[in-house]
Every structure is written in structure tokens, then in C-alpha cells.
Design an enzyme around this catalytic site. Sequence first.
Site, PDB file in Angstrom:
ATOM      1  N   HIS A 194       7.501  -0.290   6.734  1.00 46.83           N
ATOM      2  CA  HIS A 194       8.061   0.634   7.542  1.00 46.83           C
ATOM      3  C   HIS A 194       8.328  -0.449   8.801  1.00 46.83           C
ATOM      4  O   HIS A 194       8.280  -1.353   8.683  1.00 46.83           O
ATOM      5  CB  HIS A 194       6.884   1.890   8.047  1.00 46.83           C
ATOM      6  CG  HIS A 194       5.573   0.385   8.624  1.00 46.83           C
ATOM      7  ND1 HIS A 194       4.753  -0.406   8.767  1.00 46.83           N
ATOM      8  CD2 HIS A 194       4.231   1.220   7.377  1.00 46.83           C
ATOM      9  CE1 HIS A 194       3.520  -0.406   8.902  1.00 46.83           C
ATOM     10  NE2 HIS A 194       3.689   0.029   7.955  1.00 46.83           N
ATOM     11  N   ASP A 247      -3.641  -8.197  14.400  1.00 50.31           N
ATOM     12  CA  ASP A 247      -5.244  -7.424  13.454  1.00 50.31           C
ATOM     13  C   ASP A 247      -5.322  -8.839  12.819  1.00 50.31           C
ATOM     14  O   ASP A 247      -6.046  -8.437  12.146  1.00 50.31           O
ATOM     15  CB  ASP A 247      -4.597  -6.178  13.507  1.00 50.31           C
ATOM     16  CG  ASP A 247      -3.532  -5.941  12.638  1.00 50.31           C
ATOM     17  OD1 ASP A 247      -2.790  -7.290  12.193  1.00 50.31           O
ATOM     18  OD2 ASP A 247      -3.519  -5.015  11.979  1.00 50.31           O
ATOM     19  N   LYS A 259      -8.411  -0.793  10.434  1.00 53.29           N
ATOM     20  CA  LYS A 259      -8.948   0.767  10.004  1.00 53.29           C
ATOM     21  C   LYS A 259     -10.003   1.072  10.349  1.00 53.29           C
ATOM     22  O   LYS A 259     -10.450   0.286  10.290  1.00 53.29           O
ATOM     23  CB  LYS A 259      -8.482   0.528   8.435  1.00 53.29           C
ATOM     24  CG  LYS A 259      -7.369   0.357   7.999  1.00 53.29           C
ATOM     25  CD  LYS A 259      -6.160   1.286   8.094  1.00 53.29           C
ATOM     26  CE  LYS A 259      -4.824   0.929   7.974  1.00 53.29           C
ATOM     27  NZ  LYS A 259      -3.541   1.582   7.450  1.00 53.29           N
ATOM     28  N   ARG A 295      -9.854   2.774   3.085  1.00 52.62           N
ATOM     29  CA  ARG A 295      -8.304   2.445   2.230  1.00 52.62           C
ATOM     30  C   ARG A 295      -8.544   3.149   0.948  1.00 52.62           C
ATOM     31  O   ARG A 295      -9.709   3.268   0.317  1.00 52.62           O
ATOM     32  CB  ARG A 295      -7.536   1.532   1.591  1.00 52.62           C
ATOM     33  CG  ARG A 295      -7.093   0.570   3.206  1.00 52.62           C
ATOM     34  CD  ARG A 295      -6.649  -0.339   2.306  1.00 52.62           C
ATOM     35  NE  ARG A 295      -6.232  -1.363   4.348  1.00 52.62           N
ATOM     36  CZ  ARG A 295      -4.784  -0.627   4.892  1.00 52.62           C
ATOM     37  NH1 ARG A 295      -3.969   0.207   4.475  1.00 52.62           N
ATOM     38  NH2 ARG A 295      -4.645  -1.534   5.884  1.00 52.62           N
ATOM     39  N   THR A 314       0.526  -1.470  -0.023  1.00 51.65           N
ATOM     40  CA  THR A 314       0.232   0.384   0.036  1.00 51.65           C
ATOM     41  C   THR A 314       0.637   1.519  -0.091  1.00 51.65           C
ATOM     42  O   THR A 314       0.178   2.368  -0.205  1.00 51.65           O
ATOM     43  CB  THR A 314      -0.632   0.297   1.626  1.00 51.65           C
ATOM     44  OG1 THR A 314      -0.108   0.231   2.113  1.00 51.65           O
ATOM     45  CG2 THR A 314      -1.909  -0.760   1.021  1.00 51.65           C
ATOM     46  N   LYS A 344       5.459   6.172  14.819  1.00 48.91           N
ATOM     47  CA  LYS A 344       5.708   7.251  13.811  1.00 48.91           C
ATOM     48  C   LYS A 344       6.163   8.304  14.595  1.00 48.91           C
ATOM     49  O   LYS A 344       6.446   8.236  15.322  1.00 48.91           O
ATOM     50  CB  LYS A 344       4.078   7.622  14.481  1.00 48.91           C
ATOM     51  CG  LYS A 344       3.263   5.983  13.537  1.00 48.91           C
ATOM     52  CD  LYS A 344       3.154   6.287  12.146  1.00 48.91           C
ATOM     53  CE  LYS A 344       2.118   6.094  11.463  1.00 48.91           C
ATOM     54  NZ  LYS A 344       1.363   6.182   9.481  1.00 48.91           N
ATOM     55  N   THR A 345       6.245   8.951  13.642  1.00 52.01           N
ATOM     56  CA  THR A 345       7.469  10.485  14.133  1.00 52.01           C
ATOM     57  C   THR A 345       6.535  11.674  13.781  1.00 52.01           C
ATOM     58  O   THR A 345       5.081  11.511  13.005  1.00 52.01           O
ATOM     59  CB  THR A 345       8.579  10.675  14.043  1.00 52.01           C
ATOM     60  OG1 THR A 345       8.612  10.977  12.391  1.00 52.01           O
ATOM     61  CG2 THR A 345       9.307   9.577  14.277  1.00 52.01           C
ATOM     62  N   GLN A 378      -8.223 -13.337   1.501  1.00 51.13           N
ATOM     63  CA  GLN A 378      -6.873 -14.168   1.851  1.00 51.13           C
ATOM     64  C   GLN A 378      -7.298 -15.651   2.925  1.00 51.13           C
ATOM     65  O   GLN A 378      -6.337 -16.212   2.543  1.00 51.13           O
ATOM     66  CB  GLN A 378      -7.026 -13.081   3.675  1.00 51.13           C
ATOM     67  CG  GLN A 378      -5.412 -13.314   4.273  1.00 51.13           C
ATOM     68  CD  GLN A 378      -5.407 -12.336   4.887  1.00 51.13           C
ATOM     69  OE1 GLN A 378      -5.691 -10.928   5.278  1.00 51.13           O
ATOM     70  NE2 GLN A 378      -4.650 -12.746   5.901  1.00 51.13           N
ATOM     71  N   HIS A 422       6.376  -3.919   9.879  1.00 48.19           N
ATOM     72  CA  HIS A 422       6.498  -4.617   8.850  1.00 48.19           C
ATOM     73  C   HIS A 422       8.091  -5.527   9.925  1.00 48.19           C
ATOM     74  O   HIS A 422       8.240  -7.009   9.276  1.00 48.19           O
ATOM     75  CB  HIS A 422       6.851  -4.474   7.173  1.00 48.19           C
ATOM     76  CG  HIS A 422       5.339  -3.780   6.607  1.00 48.19           C
ATOM     77  ND1 HIS A 422       5.889  -2.772   6.000  1.00 48.19           N
ATOM     78  CD2 HIS A 422       4.385  -4.321   6.576  1.00 48.19           C
ATOM     79  CE1 HIS A 422       3.926  -1.893   5.808  1.00 48.19           C
ATOM     80  NE2 HIS A 422       3.426  -3.637   5.615  1.00 48.19           N
ATOM     81  N   LYS A 445       0.391   2.467  18.674  1.00 45.85           N
ATOM     82  CA  LYS A 445       1.601   1.909  17.739  1.00 45.85           C
ATOM     83  C   LYS A 445       3.044   2.842  17.961  1.00 45.85           C
ATOM     84  O   LYS A 445       2.765   4.533  17.664  1.00 45.85           O
ATOM     85  CB  LYS A 445       0.842   1.704  16.661  1.00 45.85           C
ATOM     86  CG  LYS A 445       0.179   0.515  16.498  1.00 45.85           C
ATOM     87  CD  LYS A 445      -0.100   0.374  14.953  1.00 45.85           C
ATOM     88  CE  LYS A 445      -1.311  -1.086  15.047  1.00 45.85           C
ATOM     89  NZ  LYS A 445      -1.834  -0.958  13.891  1.00 45.85           N
TER      90      LYS A 445
END
Length: 417
Positions: free
Chosen positions: A54, A203, A91, A95, A49, A241-242, A182, A57, A238
Site C-alpha cells: 500500500h 515506527d 499496533k 495481529r 500481511t 486511507k479512503t 528482526q 510501503h 497517516k
Amino acid sequence: MEFNGTKLPDNVYDLLVERGLISNVTNPEIVRDMMEKEKITFYTGFDPTADSLHVGHFLQMLVMRYMQMYGHRPIALIGGGTCMIGDPSGKTDMRRVMPKEEIDANAEKFKTTMKKFIDFSDNKAIMVNNADWLLNLNYINFLRDIGWFFSVNKMLSADAFKVRMERDIGLTFTEFNYMLMQGYDFYRLFHDYGCIAEFGGSDQWSNILAGTELIRKKDGKDAFGVTFNLLTTSDGVKMGKTVKGAVWLDPEKTSPYEFFQYWRNINDADVANCLRMLTLTPLDQIDDYVKRGGAAYNEAKELLAYTLTELIHSKEDADLALKTSRELFGGAANSDTMPTFALSDASFTENNITILDLLVATKLAPSKSEARRLVMQGGILVNDSKVESIDTKFAKEEFNDTFIIKKGKKVFLKVTI
């Protein structure tokens, strides 16, 4: 099993448990016994996506790496097909619908990164793309052959669907199909490659169960699912993130130094858990850091940052990031090793830029209001001089010489044109 002189458990399942990684397992005793006595083929899926993997993953790839160390065979499934639909798991809104060309380009970048962690030589690991079977499905045949085995009532009880149904935006019929897709992925890999287990984040539990149940109902055979705890702070938020956004594994999106600094600056309360989950640092060494506290946390953060930067980028990048970080923390900043940001000509108005625009442009502040707060609190220095006014401007030619912004005590940035 040993790693860098450290003795590890004989069974990879025990390693995953002691590292605090495992969340849910179907038939835990059977899975543990199987991992000890057999060499299994398992898979983990990655929907492309974005144009880079990141930090979220990274944990999944670490698990694949550990499994491979113990002789098991990973399948990295690139979700070129499922990405056309979009996974509603985790989510709160829909998306974005992505064009196929963008998905394919992202998938190629994923492959490049994965090969740094996982050995794909000599069939030790496999990489496949579910677009190969999903994009050409006959929908009527798919509903007859696969949809028949899914209960709508049971699907609606899944957390991923319940959260969305409770919101005004609801759930699209397109997204509702994701669980079937899936589940079908697992069924195909089970038949095509002898894949008997699916691994994923916590999740993904409902989606993973959809696959194990499809195989059981359709073929009468056993398949297994394992999920892992998500990487979160002590407050349950989570990680990864910055103010600049996600912490990416692609050095073009998050530089090795920025990546190093992310881990070097995490909260004291989080460092032990990160060392446990993301490295193979001996557990008694981690406990010792916690017991000593204080300055020991800085040692632990340096170890964490160095270990992950070396693994994801290179030893050279880790050495340079460590050197630069120590110089900056010690007040002996060297502009040659300092992270650099290049301003575009468009950043200037009549060959000038205000301090507020400069902080936002360089992403040292996420907004002008935050930039204003930093300046008013005396937290911004330019070339060692405190910026006193929010109206301060800098001429374009000033950036031809050394131009260094310091935010607080820890963040240095060299700015050029």
C-alpha cells in the site's frame, strides 16, 4: 547526479535529508560519509500481511530506488517468517494469526509489485525471504545463541511494547519474540550478504536498534540503522486511507484512476510535503506553488497525482486518469473513461435496489447513515438528476443503459451489472 534534467545532491544521504525523509540515524556523520565514499548493501523488510503493498510501503520502496540510483544495493526482505508472529510496532491490538499459505501467496504478489520500482537484474538488488532461516530454527539453540544478547528491561522500554503493556490486551509472548526475530534477520543478512544497514519507517526504530546491537555484541562489528518519517497529513494522521479502505498499489484493489484521484484530492496543506517526499520535483518549484497558492495548488496536485500514477502503474494509465479527471472536474464527463463499478445480482431485492443500498454497495458511502446524509443534503445525482428522497429505488433493468452516479462535485461513478 541528475534526474530528468534536475541536478540532485552528489550524496544520496543529502537527497534524503532535503526531501524531509530521514527521521533517525545511528551515527549520522559516519552513515553520511559511508554513503558518499562507499557502495553499501542495505535492507528493508516487508511483512506480507495483505495481498498488496500500500501507500505506506511506497515511501520505503522510493528510498530503496533512490539508494539504487546512487549505486547502493538494496535487499528486499520478505517477512514470510516474521509474518507468522506479527509485528506489534504501531499496533494497538494483536495481529490476526495468518495461515502459511496466505502468507506465501501475499509474498508472491509483493515480489511482482517491487520489481516495478527496483532493478533486480545482475545482482543490483536482492530479494530474500526470512522464512528460509526462521521457520527451521531450533528454539533452544536460538535462545542460547541470540536471546542471550537481549535485555528484557530494555525491550520493555521500546515504544511498541510500552503502548501495548498499558492496554488491557497487553502483549503476547509470541509478539515479544518479534524483536529478536528482526534483530536476527539483520544478523543473518550482515553475514550472508555483507548488509551493513537496515532502513525502515520511524515506527521500526527499536527493532532496527535490536539488530545493530546484536551484531555489535555478538561480533564486535558496526552496523547501522536509518528510519524515515511516516507519510502523514498536516494534522499528523497517516495518509493512504479512503472511505473504501487503504490505497493499494495493486491495480486490482485500487484502480489507477482511484489512485490518481486520491492524490488529486488531498488537502492543499499536504501537497507540498507529498511532492517533497514522494517525487523529485525541484524544491524551488514546490516553493513556488506554495507562494502562489490558490489555483497553483491544483497544478501541484495534478503533478503529484500524475507522477505517482505513472511510476506505480504506467504512463498510459496516468494519461488516461489525467484526461478523465479533467473532464470530470470540467463538467464534461465521458462515461467511456469514467471509473466503473459492477453490481452483483445479490445487490437487488425483487429486481430493485434503494439509493442507500446502492451508495453503500458501490462504496460511495461507508454506511447507510452516511448515504442518508448525502441524499438529504442534495449531494447525490443519478444521470444528472438530483436524488430527492432516501426511499428512491432503481430497477435492475435501468443499469443496462448508462447509469452514472455523481457524489458532490468531484466524484463520478458509472454503475453496471
